[in-house]
Design an enzyme around this catalytic site. Structure first.
Site, PDB file in Angstrom:
ATOM      1  N   CYS A   1      -4.590  -1.720  -1.918  1.00 34.58           N
ATOM      2  CA  CYS A   1      -4.807  -0.302  -2.187  1.00 34.58           C
ATOM      3  C   CYS A   1      -5.783  -0.182  -3.356  1.00 34.58           C
ATOM      4  O   CYS A   1      -5.496  -0.670  -4.461  1.00 34.58           O
ATOM      5  CB  CYS A   1      -3.463   0.322  -2.547  1.00 34.58           C
ATOM      6  SG  CYS A   1      -3.580   2.019  -3.113  1.00 34.58           S
TER       7      CYS A   1
ATOM      8  N   HIS B   1      -7.370   2.430   3.908  1.00 35.91           N
ATOM      9  CA  HIS B   1      -7.113   3.186   5.137  1.00 35.91           C
ATOM     10  C   HIS B   1      -8.375   3.308   6.008  1.00 35.91           C
ATOM     11  O   HIS B   1      -8.276   3.440   7.224  1.00 35.91           O
ATOM     12  CB  HIS B   1      -6.647   4.611   4.799  1.00 35.91           C
ATOM     13  CG  HIS B   1      -5.189   4.718   4.488  1.00 35.91           C
ATOM     14  ND1 HIS B   1      -4.654   4.275   3.306  1.00 35.91           N
ATOM     15  CD2 HIS B   1      -4.154   5.238   5.204  1.00 35.91           C
ATOM     16  CE1 HIS B   1      -3.343   4.529   3.302  1.00 35.91           C
ATOM     17  NE2 HIS B   1      -3.023   5.109   4.440  1.00 35.91           N
TER      18      HIS B   1
ATOM     19  N   GLU C   1      -3.818   7.707   8.936  1.00 39.78           N
ATOM     20  CA  GLU C   1      -2.380   7.603   9.218  1.00 39.78           C
ATOM     21  C   GLU C   1      -2.108   8.207  10.595  1.00 39.78           C
ATOM     22  O   GLU C   1      -1.351   7.671  11.381  1.00 39.78           O
ATOM     23  CB  GLU C   1      -1.561   8.376   8.168  1.00 39.78           C
ATOM     24  CG  GLU C   1      -1.628   7.795   6.764  1.00 39.78           C
ATOM     25  CD  GLU C   1      -0.503   6.799   6.442  1.00 39.78           C
ATOM     26  OE1 GLU C   1       0.623   7.014   6.892  1.00 39.78           O
ATOM     27  OE2 GLU C   1      -0.783   5.817   5.721  1.00 39.78           O
TER      28      GLU C   1
ATOM     29  N   CYS D   1     -11.343   2.597   0.359  1.00 40.77           N
ATOM     30  CA  CYS D   1      -9.910   2.865   0.522  1.00 40.77           C
ATOM     31  C   CYS D   1      -9.495   2.035   1.724  1.00 40.77           C
ATOM     32  O   CYS D   1     -10.207   2.020   2.738  1.00 40.77           O
ATOM     33  CB  CYS D   1      -9.682   4.352   0.784  1.00 40.77           C
ATOM     34  SG  CYS D   1      -8.009   4.735   1.362  1.00 40.77           S
TER      35      CYS D   1
ATOM     36  N   ASP E   1       0.869  -1.194   0.000  1.00 41.88           N
ATOM     37  CA  ASP E   1       0.000   0.000   0.000  1.00 41.88           C
ATOM     38  C   ASP E   1       0.901   1.239   0.000  1.00 41.88           C
ATOM     39  O   ASP E   1       2.120   1.136   0.172  1.00 41.88           O
ATOM     40  CB  ASP E   1      -0.920  -0.004   1.241  1.00 41.88           C
ATOM     41  CG  ASP E   1      -1.930   1.136   1.229  1.00 41.88           C
ATOM     42  OD1 ASP E   1      -2.370   1.547   0.139  1.00 41.88           O
ATOM     43  OD2 ASP E   1      -2.276   1.645   2.314  1.00 41.88           O
ATOM     44  N   SER E   2       0.268   2.390  -0.158  1.00 40.11           N
ATOM     45  CA  SER E   2       1.020   3.649  -0.089  1.00 40.11           C
ATOM     46  C   SER E   2       1.390   3.991   1.358  1.00 40.11           C
ATOM     47  O   SER E   2       2.294   4.782   1.606  1.00 40.11           O
ATOM     48  CB  SER E   2       0.150   4.782  -0.625  1.00 40.11           C
ATOM     49  OG  SER E   2      -1.027   4.857   0.167  1.00 40.11           O
TER      50      SER E   2
END
Ligand code: DGL
Length: 268
Positions: free
Chosen positions: A74, A192, A152, A190, A10-11
């Site tokens: 992702c 996240h 994050e 997403c 993932d990013s």
């Protein structure tokens, strides 16, 4: 049977939501986790830049750390690059895309809210998913990089105060919160966002349901990579592509998930 290795990519920390689902089903796997924080956020990258980056970074990584399967954890990457990746690598690649189909089966008021990155919302792949499965439903879309950054932050050592977080969520969702009839299902498009599941539920209150693709991805990995034999202690290693303060603040999120290392990986 030898121990299997997979790469979860993932990013940023979003892939941890997928890692958790996979580990629930397959606790004998060894996972490498790679976050390409040097190019974060992926949801704002141009398509060709993203595809080239993925091809380069993933081929460098698996040369050094061979794996049996890659999970592109992702949506922003999967919705544009799966075909190119599958053409270039000869191991199974599992992608994550928004759970529109299950949402259609669950909605009672036929209004679905899709939350994803700007890239995922704009992708042709996403429009095709909506057209294929949700043409009889009303689908509201919301693109938010702020929500990615909030996830994050929640996982970093500085964390974030619950009241401030709720304030920020109310700002992100303000257009939906004032609707006379809100969606009864939110698709977390997403990886996240499942990290903020509880907080998003609190923000909407009531009986809102949240759906994501984590469990389906774990089932798919299990089908492709059956693991059996005696249980051994798994060994998970995490890597990132740029060392900076934010990244160091995320180390404990990996440590508490039993990753035994957290180090820099630089692509050629
Ligand atoms: N977690 C990612 C996704 O599912 C990417 C978020 C970002 O880097 O913008 O889309």
């Amino acid at each position: 049977m030898s121990v299997k290795h997979i790469l979860i990519f993932d990013s940023g920390v979003g892939g941890l939501s997928i890692f958790e689902e996979i580990i629930k089903k397959m606790d004998q796997l060894n996972c490498y986790y790679l976050s390409d924080n040097a190019y974060f956020p992926y949801g704002e990258l141009k398509e060709d830049v993203l595809i080239q980056r993925l091809l380069l970074l993933l081929s460098d990584f698996i040369k050094k750390y061979p794996v049996d399967l890659i999970v592109i954890a992702c949506n922003s990457a999967s919705t544009v690059a799966l075909q190119a990746l599958r053409e270039n690598f000869d191991i199974p690649i599992v992608g994550v895309v928004p759970a529109i189909k299950p949402a259609c089966q669950l909605t009672k008021n036929n209004i679905i809210g899709l939350i994803a990155t700007p890239a995922t919302i704009a992708r042709e792949y996403t429009s095709l998913l909506i057209h294929k499965f949700a043409s009889q439903k009303k689908v509201l879309s919301l693109a938010s990089t702020a929500l990615v950054k909030l996830s994050e932050r929640k996982l970093s050592v500085q964390s974030i105060n619950e009241c401030v977080l709720q304030q920020q969520l109310r700002a992100i969702f303000k257009e939906w919160l004032i609707l006379p009839v809100r969606p009864d299902i939110l698709v977390l498009g997403c990886t996240h966002f499942p990290l903020l599941k509880q907080e998003i539920k609190t923000c909407f209150g009531g009986n809102i349901k949240l759906v994501d693709s984590g469990e389906a991805i774990a089932k798919r990995v299990q089908q492709l990579l059956p693991v059996s034999g005696l249980k051994k202690e798994s060994q998970h290693h995490a890597f990132y592509t740029k060392k900076n303060r934010q990244q160091c603040a995320l180390e404990h999120a990996f440590k508490i998930r039993k990753f035994i290392s957290f180090s820099l990986f630089i692509a050629s």
